[in-house]
Design a protein around this motif. Structure first.
Motif, PDB file in Angstrom:
ATOM      1  N   ILE A  18      80.264  21.589  71.529  1.00  0.00           N
ATOM      2  CA  ILE A  18      80.243  20.058  71.337  1.00  0.00           C
ATOM      3  C   ILE A  18      79.759  19.862  73.232  1.00  0.00           C
ATOM      4  O   ILE A  18      81.142  20.579  73.785  1.00  0.00           O
ATOM      5  CB  ILE A  18      81.349  18.922  71.158  1.00  0.00           C
ATOM      6  N   LEU A  19      79.023  19.881  73.461  1.00  0.00           N
ATOM      7  CA  LEU A  19      78.631  19.632  74.752  1.00  0.00           C
ATOM      8  C   LEU A  19      77.930  18.075  74.899  1.00  0.00           C
ATOM      9  O   LEU A  19      77.550  17.639  74.844  1.00  0.00           O
ATOM     10  CB  LEU A  19      77.064  20.112  75.200  1.00  0.00           C
ATOM     11  N   ILE A  20      78.333  18.244  76.369  1.00  0.00           N
ATOM     12  CA  ILE A  20      78.952  17.007  77.175  1.00  0.00           C
ATOM     13  C   ILE A  20      77.932  16.611  78.520  1.00  0.00           C
ATOM     14  O   ILE A  20      78.440  17.408  78.890  1.00  0.00           O
ATOM     15  CB  ILE A  20      80.799  16.041  77.096  1.00  0.00           C
ATOM     16  N   ILE A  28      75.210  19.535  69.322  1.00  0.00           N
ATOM     17  CA  ILE A  28      76.404  19.865  68.425  1.00  0.00           C
ATOM     18  C   ILE A  28      75.756  21.202  67.900  1.00  0.00           C
ATOM     19  O   ILE A  28      75.280  20.730  66.902  1.00  0.00           O
ATOM     20  CB  ILE A  28      76.839  18.397  67.256  1.00  0.00           C
ATOM     21  N   SER A  29      76.744  22.050  67.721  1.00  0.00           N
ATOM     22  CA  SER A  29      75.984  23.399  67.214  1.00  0.00           C
ATOM     23  C   SER A  29      77.625  23.664  66.428  1.00  0.00           C
ATOM     24  O   SER A  29      78.720  23.288  67.107  1.00  0.00           O
ATOM     25  CB  SER A  29      76.142  24.412  68.086  1.00  0.00           C
ATOM     26  N   VAL A 342      80.933   6.887  67.102  1.00  0.00           N
ATOM     27  CA  VAL A 342      80.742   8.329  66.543  1.00  0.00           C
ATOM     28  C   VAL A 342      80.504   9.586  66.883  1.00  0.00           C
ATOM     29  O   VAL A 342      80.046   9.363  68.652  1.00  0.00           O
ATOM     30  CB  VAL A 342      79.441   7.730  65.794  1.00  0.00           C
ATOM     31  N   ILE A 343      80.363  10.340  67.090  1.00  0.00           N
ATOM     32  CA  ILE A 343      80.584  11.614  67.610  1.00  0.00           C
ATOM     33  C   ILE A 343      79.192  12.049  67.466  1.00  0.00           C
ATOM     34  O   ILE A 343      79.339  12.995  66.711  1.00  0.00           O
ATOM     35  CB  ILE A 343      81.293  13.073  67.173  1.00  0.00           C
ATOM     36  N   GLU A 344      78.282  12.067  67.688  1.00  0.00           N
ATOM     37  CA  GLU A 344      76.655  11.602  67.576  1.00  0.00           C
ATOM     38  C   GLU A 344      76.257  12.494  68.685  1.00  0.00           C
ATOM     39  O   GLU A 344      76.078  11.796  69.961  1.00  0.00           O
ATOM     40  CB  GLU A 344      75.655  11.235  66.914  1.00  0.00           C
ATOM     41  N   VAL A 345      74.796  13.236  68.898  1.00  0.00           N
ATOM     42  CA  VAL A 345      73.969  13.862  69.796  1.00  0.00           C
ATOM     43  C   VAL A 345      73.581  12.128  69.985  1.00  0.00           C
ATOM     44  O   VAL A 345      72.827  11.117  69.184  1.00  0.00           O
ATOM     45  CB  VAL A 345      73.230  14.265  70.218  1.00  0.00           C
TER      46      VAL A 345
END
Lengths: 409, 409
Positions: A18-20, A28-29, A342-345
């Protein structure tokens, strides 16, 4: 723009990278993506979850943790809480707020909605420690005209210096401490400025009885008649309401901050979780202040909320783990207009990394069930807020000094 | 004889040096005593407290943590729990018991009263890991005569090989699974051998209704008429009882194992804590099994017990911190004849050392309030059982291997 890569983390059951970028999730890959970044966290053996958004509390009251317990409300307030509060200095509020934020970070909370005094001191602590907050400007009937004007002017001139991490709210304390004029001054000022409104509503049976006596109606109906209610209102507690009042709250889009531990400890009553869900009301979770809880642990609050709902309805299917988890995370963020939870792009990069090698997280049949019902927050390794790492390896920068400052008090 | 000196530990508010000789506390002196010993623990910044005695559970069910939640009891049992249990091997029971004991040690529990199958596997885990247990030999109506005889013979021939850390109990499951013959065979065998008796009583309203239908009376009255009740009986749950039944339990000296989390999660009902206290009944705390809780954390159980009592009575003075702390510690030890549960010269050396530099333990206005209402068990640094250190610096010997064995399952 700063970049953080969270490598090999469990996300919705899948090992992921996960890239921020800056303060948002950018990618998210599947794990093994080969992505790189200036900061890399090896999160093998950890899961990523949204952190908590605590929608009702009084942060600096951590100073009163354990100071007075197990007693009747009025005695508790008049003989213990108020005399103690009278002696608090601005420096105390700063130190109490830092202690609260330290505890919140360590238990996975990145946002709190507060109602107390000496706002600037709490804002200073929030700014330094990297979390988010909605700080309430209180309105009460016993304030002078001059103080009231000062509060309105403070709200109008207020500027956030933290890239959106801090917002003000108008916080008329409650219908029994703020008269109709104060309530609507607070609400109208907030609406003019696009701020939220934070108030205690129907916390105790006594409040409802007195409301009927004094205003001829229950608190929710009284507030509805005043034109106070709207989608910008966060109503804390809301324990003693009938079905029609729940419908009013739903229709007006009011957010409810359910505080199960406080309601239980003070014997205020049992929140009507099932009726709220059936009506489709917007519910979030709050810890309330430390003297009626006595901690700020939102994980524990989720378990209390779910179990209280089950035992009071006699129905074990009420308020399952996933639902109360959403109350504590995305619903809280949404209520305060924070584009996170939420963890979302594309979402703001708020997250926690949870160690799965803890006995309480083993076996891992169901991560959310383990998190809500079994865990304790010591399995949180890392906390990220607004794209910044604010705890890693359970260490929060400056924590020793914060504890030492409180002990000097 | 082995000697452990706990140096500069907070004990009842005073910095103290505490000496353990063999498996008992031998001396408690003001800090700076100059005492020495082969093993010295520097406990500066920590407090010593009695550990927990968990009086009702099913240890190996940790394997089912989070496997099935938020559903109606019969569906839960018949579609999920029983089919899962049918597949458990003795090795699974050993690994599940070790996981449970690991979680218990890490959360400050040194004793548990168990009711499950493959007792020898659980006994092996208890022996290896250094805790105490009372392991229940189950009696149920669906057992064959041969199996019943085998169980009685097992009890008669059983020898503890752990210097008193393990005891057997006779454990007729409940009045709806063990008929009168089984109940009294279990009770009489236990009494002949000086063992305790462990049973589920009045857990649900359905159990009470069926008891009235089938036996013409409520469970407590039915057991009283049979001659089952006595000071050697530990009755788990005891939710649905009237005042007269509480009097019967008090008169017979029965110990009650209150399991608030399980009663709330399964919607069994609210324990009558206040009535129990007023009647002077002997109450202890239990976690029940992991699939109805979903952890074995006695600290959390204390908070749930107190808050449930307060909200159901509407009285915030009911079940204060000190009282529920005694239920979870000395009352539990006493019920099983373990000469421990308080930190006192001459008592068995069971103890936990709790770090006071945790945010949740700060400030320290009232240690017991902080411990019951605010802490989580990650502030436990050291656990001592029977004069042996079984956790130090939060590390339990072998924990990595225990978690790995469960994951292989």
């Amino acid at each position: 723009m700063s970049e953080i890569l969270i490598r090999n983390v469990l996300h919705e059951g899948q090992p992921s990278d996960i890239l921020i970028k800056g303060n948002r999730f950018s990618s998210i890959s599947p794990a093994g993506s080969g992505m790189s970044a200036e900061t890399v966290i090896d999160a093998s053996g950890m899961a990523i979850l949204p952190p908590f958004y605590n929608t009702h509390g009084h942060a600096a009251m951590t100073l009163l943790r354990g100071y007075a317990d197990d007693m009747e409300l009025f005695k508790w307030l008049s003989e213990y809480i108020w005399p103690y509060e009278d002696k608090l200095t601005p420096e105390d509020i700063y130190n109490g707020s830092r202690l609260a934020i330290l505890e919140m970070i360590k238990s996975g909370t990145v946002f709190f909605s507060d109602m107390y005094f000496e706002i600037d001191e709490t804002a200073r602590a929030v700014d330094e420690m990297g979390v988010r907050a909605a700080l309430g400007v209180t309105f009460m009937s016993n304030h002078s005209k001059a103080l009231r004007d000062e509060k309105v002017a403070y709200m109008k001139s207020w500027k956030d210096r933290t890239n959106g991490r801090i917002q003000l709210t108008a916080a008329p304390h409650a219908i029994y401490t703020a008269d109709a004029g104060q309530l609507m001054l607070a609400a109208n000022t907030a609406r003019e400025l696009g701020m939220k409104i934070h108030i205690h509503v129907s916390e105790t049976a006594t409040e409802v009885q007195n409301s009927i006596k004094e205003f001829g109606d229950t608190p929710v109906r009284y507030l509805e008649k005043l034109g106070f209610l709207g989608p910008d209102v966060i109503a804390a507690h809301v324990v003693h309401v009938d079905d029609e009042e729940i419908e009013i709250l739903k229709k007006r889009g009011v957010t409810i901050s359910h505080c199960p531990c406080s309601n239980m400890k003070l014997s205020s009553g049992a929140f009507r979780a099932d009726a709220m869900v059936k009506a489709g009301a917007k519910v979030t979770l709050g810890t309330d202040g430390c003297s009626s809880n006595n901690n700020l642990d939102m994980r524990e609050e989720m378990k209390f909320a779910s179990f209280l709902a089950k035992v009071t309805t006699g129905d074990p299917e009420v308020l399952p783990a996933q639902q109360v988890f959403e109350w504590a995370t995305r619903n809280g963020a949404e209520a305060f207009g924070i584009d996170a939870g939420v963890i979302e792009v594309g979402k703001l990069a708020d997250a926690i990394l949870v160690r799965l090698d803890d006995p309480k997280m083993t076996p891992n049949h169901n991560l959310i069930s383990n998190w809500v019902y079994a865990a304790d927050t010591s399995c949180i390794d890392t906390v990220i807020c607004d794209g910044r790492i604010i705890m890693q390896g359970r260490h929060v920068p400056g924590e020793e000094e914060i504890l030492a400052a409180v002990k000097r008090n």
